[in-house]
Design a protein around this motif. Structure first.
Motif, mmCIF file in Angstrom:
data_model
loop_
_atom_site.group_PDB
_atom_site.id
_atom_site.type_symbol
_atom_site.label_atom_id
_atom_site.label_comp_id
_atom_site.label_asym_id
_atom_site.label_seq_id
_atom_site.Cartn_x
_atom_site.Cartn_y
_atom_site.Cartn_z
ATOM 1 N N ALA A 11 0.124 1.775 7.195
ATOM 2 C CA ALA A 11 0.477 3.111 6.249
ATOM 3 C C ALA A 11 -0.075 4.309 7.020
ATOM 4 O O ALA A 11 0.518 5.500 6.792
ATOM 5 N N LEU A 12 -1.444 4.204 7.112
ATOM 6 C CA LEU A 12 -1.976 5.689 7.449
ATOM 7 C C LEU A 12 -1.556 5.768 9.246
ATOM 8 O O LEU A 12 -1.568 7.131 9.434
ATOM 9 N N GLN A 13 -1.126 4.883 9.820
ATOM 10 C CA GLN A 13 -0.355 5.007 11.084
ATOM 11 C C GLN A 13 0.706 5.729 10.988
ATOM 12 O O GLN A 13 1.195 6.963 11.795
ATOM 13 N N ILE A 14 1.681 5.628 10.293
ATOM 14 C CA ILE A 14 3.021 6.202 10.011
ATOM 15 C C ILE A 14 2.606 7.567 9.331
ATOM 16 O O ILE A 14 3.264 8.718 9.795
ATOM 17 N N LEU A 15 1.747 7.775 8.403
ATOM 18 C CA LEU A 15 1.340 8.994 7.804
ATOM 19 C C LEU A 15 0.948 9.779 8.808
ATOM 20 O O LEU A 15 1.386 11.204 8.944
ATOM 21 N N ARG A 16 -0.018 9.551 9.869
ATOM 22 C CA ARG A 16 -0.258 10.403 11.229
ATOM 23 C C ARG A 16 0.951 10.700 11.863
ATOM 24 O O ARG A 16 0.994 12.068 12.172
ATOM 25 N N ALA A 17 1.791 9.987 12.060
ATOM 26 C CA ALA A 17 3.142 10.166 13.047
ATOM 27 C C ALA A 17 3.724 11.360 12.309
ATOM 28 O O ALA A 17 4.209 12.318 12.656
ATOM 29 N N ARG A 18 4.042 11.104 10.936
ATOM 30 C CA ARG A 18 4.674 12.154 10.053
ATOM 31 C C ARG A 18 3.973 13.479 10.070
ATOM 32 O O ARG A 18 4.627 14.652 10.199
ATOM 33 N N VAL A 21 0.836 -1.272 0.064
ATOM 34 C CA VAL A 21 -0.021 -0.204 0.088
ATOM 35 C C VAL A 21 0.766 1.159 -0.076
ATOM 36 O O VAL A 21 1.992 1.367 0.775
ATOM 37 N N ARG A 22 0.383 2.065 -0.647
ATOM 38 C CA ARG A 22 1.066 3.387 -0.916
ATOM 39 C C ARG A 22 0.087 4.551 -0.386
ATOM 40 O O ARG A 22 -0.893 4.635 -1.153
ATOM 41 N N ALA A 23 0.289 5.120 0.519
ATOM 42 C CA ALA A 23 -0.608 6.261 0.966
ATOM 43 C C ALA A 23 0.156 7.642 0.923
ATOM 44 O O ALA A 23 1.258 8.037 1.359
ATOM 45 N N THR A 24 -0.621 8.514 0.073
ATOM 46 C CA THR A 24 -0.039 9.689 -0.285
ATOM 47 C C THR A 24 -1.040 11.067 0.256
ATOM 48 O O THR A 24 -2.090 10.991 -0.334
ATOM 49 N N TYR A 25 -0.253 11.977 1.180
ATOM 50 C CA TYR A 25 -1.176 12.920 1.523
ATOM 51 C C TYR A 25 -0.860 14.068 0.704
ATOM 52 O O TYR A 25 0.145 14.630 0.533
ATOM 53 N N ARG A 26 -2.058 14.712 0.154
ATOM 54 C CA ARG A 26 -2.012 15.921 -0.558
ATOM 55 C C ARG A 26 -0.985 15.883 -1.821
ATOM 56 O O ARG A 26 -0.161 16.511 -1.843
ATOM 57 N N ALA A 27 -1.242 14.899 -2.516
ATOM 58 C CA ALA A 27 -0.168 14.440 -3.752
ATOM 59 C C ALA A 27 -0.085 15.577 -4.570
ATOM 60 O O ALA A 27 -0.809 16.220 -4.834
ATOM 61 N N GLY A 28 1.192 15.866 -5.030
ATOM 62 C CA GLY A 28 1.619 17.000 -6.031
ATOM 63 C C GLY A 28 1.491 18.238 -5.379
ATOM 64 O O GLY A 28 1.765 19.204 -6.231
ATOM 65 N N THR A 29 1.303 18.506 -4.214
ATOM 66 C CA THR A 29 1.401 19.610 -3.415
ATOM 67 C C THR A 29 2.781 19.887 -2.694
ATOM 68 O O THR A 29 3.320 18.794 -2.230
ATOM 69 N N GLU A 32 2.902 20.346 0.338
ATOM 70 C CA GLU A 32 2.882 19.539 1.652
ATOM 71 C C GLU A 32 2.809 18.070 1.459
ATOM 72 O O GLU A 32 2.339 17.246 2.526
ATOM 73 N N GLU A 33 3.006 17.532 0.171
ATOM 74 C CA GLU A 33 2.879 15.863 0.049
ATOM 75 C C GLU A 33 3.578 15.091 1.088
ATOM 76 O O GLU A 33 4.703 15.449 1.473
ATOM 77 N N ILE A 34 3.063 14.091 1.727
ATOM 78 C CA ILE A 34 3.740 13.194 2.324
ATOM 79 C C ILE A 34 3.514 11.769 1.745
ATOM 80 O O ILE A 34 2.205 11.574 1.665
ATOM 81 N N MET A 35 4.369 10.936 1.600
ATOM 82 C CA MET A 35 4.015 9.724 0.881
ATOM 83 C C MET A 35 4.680 8.665 1.789
ATOM 84 O O MET A 35 5.899 8.572 2.562
ATOM 85 N N VAL A 36 3.792 7.219 2.030
ATOM 86 C CA VAL A 36 4.311 6.231 3.136
ATOM 87 C C VAL A 36 4.115 5.023 2.346
ATOM 88 O O VAL A 36 2.924 5.168 1.494
ATOM 89 N N VAL A 37 4.764 4.246 2.202
ATOM 90 C CA VAL A 37 4.628 2.825 1.409
ATOM 91 C C VAL A 37 4.708 1.804 2.691
ATOM 92 O O VAL A 37 5.820 1.940 3.344
ATOM 93 N N CYS A 38 3.819 0.918 2.476
ATOM 94 C CA CYS A 38 4.179 -0.345 3.574
ATOM 95 C C CYS A 38 3.785 -1.506 2.755
ATOM 96 O O CYS A 38 2.557 -1.686 2.132
ATOM 97 N N GLN A 39 4.647 -2.610 3.022
ATOM 98 C CA GLN A 39 4.594 -3.665 2.090
ATOM 99 C C GLN A 39 5.175 -4.820 2.820
ATOM 100 O O GLN A 39 5.380 -5.953 2.309
ATOM 101 N N ASP A 40 5.145 -4.868 4.386
ATOM 102 C CA ASP A 40 5.797 -5.776 4.879
ATOM 103 C C ASP A 40 4.802 -6.856 5.187
ATOM 104 O O ASP A 40 5.160 -8.178 5.235
ATOM 105 N N GLY A 41 3.562 -6.484 5.495
ATOM 106 C CA GLY A 41 2.525 -7.705 5.897
ATOM 107 C C GLY A 41 2.033 -8.092 4.707
ATOM 108 O O GLY A 41 2.175 -7.713 3.576
ATOM 109 N N ARG A 42 1.207 -9.319 4.898
ATOM 110 C CA ARG A 42 0.674 -10.036 3.928
ATOM 111 C C ARG A 42 -0.916 -9.720 3.428
ATOM 112 O O ARG A 42 -1.218 -9.843 2.693
ATOM 113 N N SER A 43 -1.326 -8.846 4.557
ATOM 114 C CA SER A 43 -2.647 -8.137 4.243
ATOM 115 C C SER A 43 -2.571 -6.943 4.021
ATOM 116 O O SER A 43 -1.922 -5.989 4.395
#
Length: 363
Positions: free
Chosen positions: A269-276, A240-248, A250-261
């Motif tokens: 990814a959303l948890q890391i995005l909130r932390a950032r 999963v790739r979560a991108t906050y305000r893409a193309g601005t 203020e953009e923040i991008m998080v990628v999470c691919q460790d889990g099987r689900s």
């Protein structure tokens, strides 16, 4: 003033103990966890205060016997012992009353990025991951990798991990900054010492209600996991790739691919995005309030550093410390023996806080 503040905390402590016996609190996992955590924080303070009051009573009893000719010598001895112990306890209580970092008990998002030095920086990032894994295991914390970009030689150009457990942020917060390594790389044929850097960010995880994240401003993309973290899970679009305000700006991008689900990866990814996002908001407040403390690591330039790992001299130097306190044995630290460094940094912070309190009181 000391007693007044402790009495307030004693009242809070008693109220927490009553609440922990309330069935409604026991049924509320989040509230129960919050109260037990706070109870553990206050217990050392209340224990010392209880002993202080007991020594105070002993001193009062001894004073009442000073006029008795037969008991005067014994009373004077007991009074001196009680007053000495009270002075020691008062110093310890002052330390416990120093302001605590409100995020100390939070879990952590840990980010490592190779800086100056190319492949050697990536290899050192892998060495730091190994160091941190061993360090947190010794504290009964758990480190799990959420996403990583491996370099050709087995290092990491970038890595994101989670450190979970009691007081995880307190254990890891001193690592934020630029780490510089000086050593002869395995690929160096002429024996020359190279200098490389890795930037480390330590972000406290935040509760969903603690940061405003409008999900309509977040774009979610899914794809097949790749690399070492994706082995065994890359037959489905689980990454999963979560991108906050893409193309601005203020953009923040998080990628999470460790889990099987895919669902689990999206949650992480959303948890890391909130932390950032929370970290960004703290930085903005710091700038507005002209606070001296910066929340971000530098650019990764060799001149910006919190710590140097000198392999030829088997020495780790923490540049936030002074004198003999700043140097440590490199071989021990790289095996995870980081507690001595952390203890020295905590002690230096307490001394600075006490000095500032004294200066304020005399101003």
């Amino acid at each position: 003033m000391l007693s007044g503040r402790i009495e307030e905390l004693g009242t809070e402590y008693a109220a927490i103990e009553r609440s922990l016996g309330d069935p409604a609190v026991l049924a509320d996992t989040r509230e129960y966890t919050r109260l037990t955590r706070r109870h553990r924080e206050l217990t050392p303070l209340i224990t010392l205060w209880t002993e202080y009051r007991a020594q105070e009573r002993l001193a009062q009893d001894a004073r009442s016997l000073l006029t008795d000719p037969e008991m005067a010598d014994l009373a004077r001895s007991e009074l001196d012992a009680a007053l000495t112990r009270m002075a020691t306890l008062e110093n310890e209580l002052e330390v416990l009353l120093l302001p605590r970092d409100p995020y100390d008990s939070h879990d952590v998002i840990l980010e490592l990025r190779a800086g100056a030095g190319g492949d050697e920086a990536g290899l050192f990032a892998a060495d730091l991951l190994r160091l941190y894994t061993r360090y947190v295991e010794g504290l009964n914390l758990k480190l799990s990798v959420a996403d990583a970009s491996e370099s050709d030689l087995g290092g990491y150009s970038r890595l994101v991990a989670e450190v979970a457990g009691e007081n995880a942020y307190r254990a890891m917060k001193w690592e934020r900054g630029v780490h510089r390594v000086q050593r002869v790389p395995a690929t160096e044929t002429q024996g020359r010492i190279h200098t490389s850097t890795v930037t480390v960010a330590v972000l406290p995880q935040v509760e969903q209600e603690d940061v405003q994240l409008d999900l309509s401003e977040v774009r979610i993309d899914v794809f097949r996991a790749q690399g070492a973290g994706g082995q065994g899970v890359n037959t489905t679009d689980s990454a999963v790739r979560a991108t906050y305000r893409a193309g601005t700006p203020e953009e923040i991008m998080v990628v999470c691919q460790d889990g099987r689900s895919q669902i689990k990866n999206k949650e992480k990814a959303l948890q890391i995005l909130r932390a950032r996002l929370a970290e960004r908001q703290r930085e903005e407040r710091a700038v507005t309030e002209r606070e001296a403390r910066s929340a971000q690591v530098g650019s990764g330039d060799r001149s910006e550093k919190i710590r140097t790992y000198n392999y030829p001299q088997n020495r780790v130097t923490d540049h936030r410390l002074t004198g003999d306190d700043k140097n440590f044995a490199l071989d021990s630290v790289m095996e995870g023996a980081l507690a001595g460094v952390v203890t020295a940094l905590e002690r230096a912070e307490r001394e600075q806080q006490l000095s500032e309190m004294t200066d304020h009181a005399t101003a």
